[in-house]
Write a protein that holds these residues in place. Structure first.
Motif, mmCIF file in Angstrom:
data_model
loop_
_atom_site.group_PDB
_atom_site.id
_atom_site.type_symbol
_atom_site.label_atom_id
_atom_site.label_comp_id
_atom_site.label_asym_id
_atom_site.label_seq_id
_atom_site.Cartn_x
_atom_site.Cartn_y
_atom_site.Cartn_z
ATOM 1 N N LYS A 8 -13.667 8.064 0.808
ATOM 2 C CA LYS A 8 -14.165 6.840 0.192
ATOM 3 C C LYS A 8 -13.474 5.655 0.861
ATOM 4 O O LYS A 8 -12.260 5.643 1.006
ATOM 5 C CB LYS A 8 -13.885 6.844 -1.313
ATOM 6 C CG LYS A 8 -14.458 5.655 -2.035
ATOM 7 C CD LYS A 8 -14.257 5.771 -3.528
ATOM 8 C CE LYS A 8 -14.814 4.545 -4.223
ATOM 9 N NZ LYS A 8 -14.527 4.570 -5.668
ATOM 10 N N LEU A 9 -14.263 4.664 1.267
ATOM 11 C CA LEU A 9 -13.743 3.511 1.990
ATOM 12 C C LEU A 9 -13.154 2.491 1.022
ATOM 13 O O LEU A 9 -13.768 2.150 0.014
ATOM 14 C CB LEU A 9 -14.884 2.879 2.789
ATOM 15 C CG LEU A 9 -14.529 2.070 4.024
ATOM 16 C CD1 LEU A 9 -13.704 2.873 5.005
ATOM 17 C CD2 LEU A 9 -15.793 1.572 4.686
ATOM 18 N N TYR A 10 -11.927 2.032 1.319
ATOM 19 C CA TYR A 10 -11.246 1.008 0.528
ATOM 20 C C TYR A 10 -10.846 -0.139 1.435
ATOM 21 O O TYR A 10 -10.387 0.090 2.560
ATOM 22 C CB TYR A 10 -9.973 1.554 -0.127
ATOM 23 C CG TYR A 10 -10.216 2.451 -1.310
ATOM 24 C CD1 TYR A 10 -10.267 1.937 -2.592
ATOM 25 C CD2 TYR A 10 -10.384 3.822 -1.142
ATOM 26 C CE1 TYR A 10 -10.488 2.763 -3.687
ATOM 27 C CE2 TYR A 10 -10.599 4.650 -2.226
ATOM 28 C CZ TYR A 10 -10.653 4.113 -3.494
ATOM 29 O OH TYR A 10 -10.865 4.927 -4.580
ATOM 30 N N ALA A 11 -10.992 -1.363 0.941
ATOM 31 C CA ALA A 11 -10.502 -2.550 1.643
ATOM 32 C C ALA A 11 -9.134 -2.890 1.067
ATOM 33 O O ALA A 11 -8.996 -3.068 -0.145
ATOM 34 C CB ALA A 11 -11.466 -3.711 1.455
ATOM 35 N N VAL A 12 -8.120 -2.937 1.930
ATOM 36 C CA VAL A 12 -6.753 -3.253 1.512
ATOM 37 C C VAL A 12 -6.187 -4.322 2.451
ATOM 38 O O VAL A 12 -6.706 -4.553 3.538
ATOM 39 C CB VAL A 12 -5.850 -1.999 1.516
ATOM 40 C CG1 VAL A 12 -6.332 -0.973 0.502
ATOM 41 C CG2 VAL A 12 -5.758 -1.375 2.892
ATOM 42 N N GLN A 13 -5.118 -4.945 1.996
ATOM 43 C CA GLN A 13 -4.452 -5.965 2.797
ATOM 44 C C GLN A 13 -3.687 -5.319 3.954
ATOM 45 O O GLN A 13 -3.187 -4.197 3.831
ATOM 46 C CB GLN A 13 -3.461 -6.753 1.937
ATOM 47 C CG GLN A 13 -4.097 -7.543 0.822
ATOM 48 C CD GLN A 13 -4.894 -8.716 1.339
ATOM 49 O OE1 GLN A 13 -4.549 -9.324 2.348
ATOM 50 N NE2 GLN A 13 -5.980 -9.034 0.657
ATOM 51 N N GLN A 14 -3.574 -6.039 5.052
ATOM 52 C CA GLN A 14 -2.742 -5.596 6.170
ATOM 53 C C GLN A 14 -1.320 -5.402 5.654
ATOM 54 O O GLN A 14 -0.826 -6.196 4.871
ATOM 55 C CB GLN A 14 -2.771 -6.649 7.281
ATOM 56 C CG GLN A 14 -2.052 -6.258 8.535
ATOM 57 C CD GLN A 14 -2.817 -5.239 9.356
ATOM 58 O OE1 GLN A 14 -4.037 -5.183 9.318
ATOM 59 N NE2 GLN A 14 -2.095 -4.436 10.101
ATOM 60 N N GLY A 15 -0.665 -4.323 6.044
ATOM 61 C CA GLY A 15 0.704 -4.058 5.616
ATOM 62 C C GLY A 15 0.822 -3.314 4.299
ATOM 63 O O GLY A 15 1.925 -3.092 3.813
ATOM 64 N N THR A 16 -0.300 -2.912 3.717
ATOM 65 C CA THR A 16 -0.266 -2.145 2.470
ATOM 66 C C THR A 16 0.457 -0.824 2.702
ATOM 67 O O THR A 16 0.193 -0.122 3.672
ATOM 68 C CB THR A 16 -1.695 -1.876 1.952
ATOM 69 O OG1 THR A 16 -2.307 -3.123 1.654
ATOM 70 C CG2 THR A 16 -1.693 -1.006 0.706
ATOM 71 N N THR A 17 1.370 -0.492 1.792
ATOM 72 C CA THR A 17 2.093 0.774 1.889
ATOM 73 C C THR A 17 1.323 1.860 1.139
ATOM 74 O O THR A 17 0.409 1.570 0.366
ATOM 75 C CB THR A 17 3.502 0.664 1.290
ATOM 76 O OG1 THR A 17 3.381 0.372 -0.107
ATOM 77 C CG2 THR A 17 4.330 -0.402 1.989
ATOM 78 N N ILE A 18 1.739 3.094 1.344
ATOM 79 C CA ILE A 18 1.130 4.207 0.610
ATOM 80 C C ILE A 18 1.339 4.013 -0.885
ATOM 81 O O ILE A 18 0.420 4.192 -1.679
ATOM 82 C CB ILE A 18 1.701 5.549 1.086
ATOM 83 C CG1 ILE A 18 1.277 5.817 2.531
ATOM 84 C CG2 ILE A 18 1.253 6.688 0.171
ATOM 85 C CD1 ILE A 18 1.961 7.004 3.172
ATOM 86 N N ALA A 19 2.546 3.612 -1.281
ATOM 87 C CA ALA A 19 2.839 3.392 -2.702
ATOM 88 C C ALA A 19 1.932 2.318 -3.292
ATOM 89 O O ALA A 19 1.407 2.474 -4.400
ATOM 90 C CB ALA A 19 4.302 3.011 -2.886
ATOM 91 N N ALA A 20 1.710 1.231 -2.559
ATOM 92 C CA ALA A 20 0.838 0.158 -3.035
ATOM 93 C C ALA A 20 -0.612 0.640 -3.135
ATOM 94 O O ALA A 20 -1.330 0.277 -4.075
ATOM 95 C CB ALA A 20 0.944 -1.057 -2.127
ATOM 96 N N LEU A 21 -1.045 1.451 -2.190
ATOM 97 C CA LEU A 21 -2.397 2.006 -2.247
ATOM 98 C C LEU A 21 -2.560 2.874 -3.482
ATOM 99 O O LEU A 21 -3.561 2.761 -4.193
ATOM 100 C CB LEU A 21 -2.696 2.826 -0.989
ATOM 101 C CG LEU A 21 -4.025 3.582 -1.011
ATOM 102 C CD1 LEU A 21 -5.195 2.615 -0.921
ATOM 103 C CD2 LEU A 21 -4.086 4.598 0.107
ATOM 104 N N LEU A 22 -1.585 3.728 -3.758
ATOM 105 C CA LEU A 22 -1.670 4.599 -4.927
ATOM 106 C C LEU A 22 -1.711 3.777 -6.218
ATOM 107 O O LEU A 22 -2.429 4.127 -7.150
ATOM 108 C CB LEU A 22 -0.504 5.573 -4.948
ATOM 109 C CG LEU A 22 -0.509 6.630 -3.841
ATOM 110 C CD1 LEU A 22 0.774 7.431 -3.859
ATOM 111 C CD2 LEU A 22 -1.723 7.532 -3.962
#
Length: 67
Positions: A8-22
């Motif tokens: 599934k495609l997600y738009a995230v900010q540049q520099g997003t960490t794995i923890a922030a994604l979760l």
């Protein structure tokens, strides 16, 4: 930037960490999950430090009980 999480495609900010994604996808509080980025398992103690890159392919696996 866009990353693929369990197909599934997600738009995230540049520099997003794995923890922030979760946290963004509301999985940060769950126990029993494993994360792989581009087919490489990332240890839990690295989730706060590892930043995602454009087009990364993230696989999140949740342990389940059963028999």
């Amino acid at each position: 930037m866009e990353v693929l999480v369990n197909n599934k495609l997600y738009a995230v900010q540049q520099g997003t960490t794995i923890a922030a994604l979760l946290q963004f996808i509301q999985l940060s509080a769950q126990k029993g999950i494993a994360v792989a980025v581009n087919n490489q398992v990332v240890p839990r103690n690295s989730w706060n430090d590892q930043s995602l890159q454009p087009s990364d392919n993230i696989t999140i696996i949740r342990a389940t009980q059963g028999g």
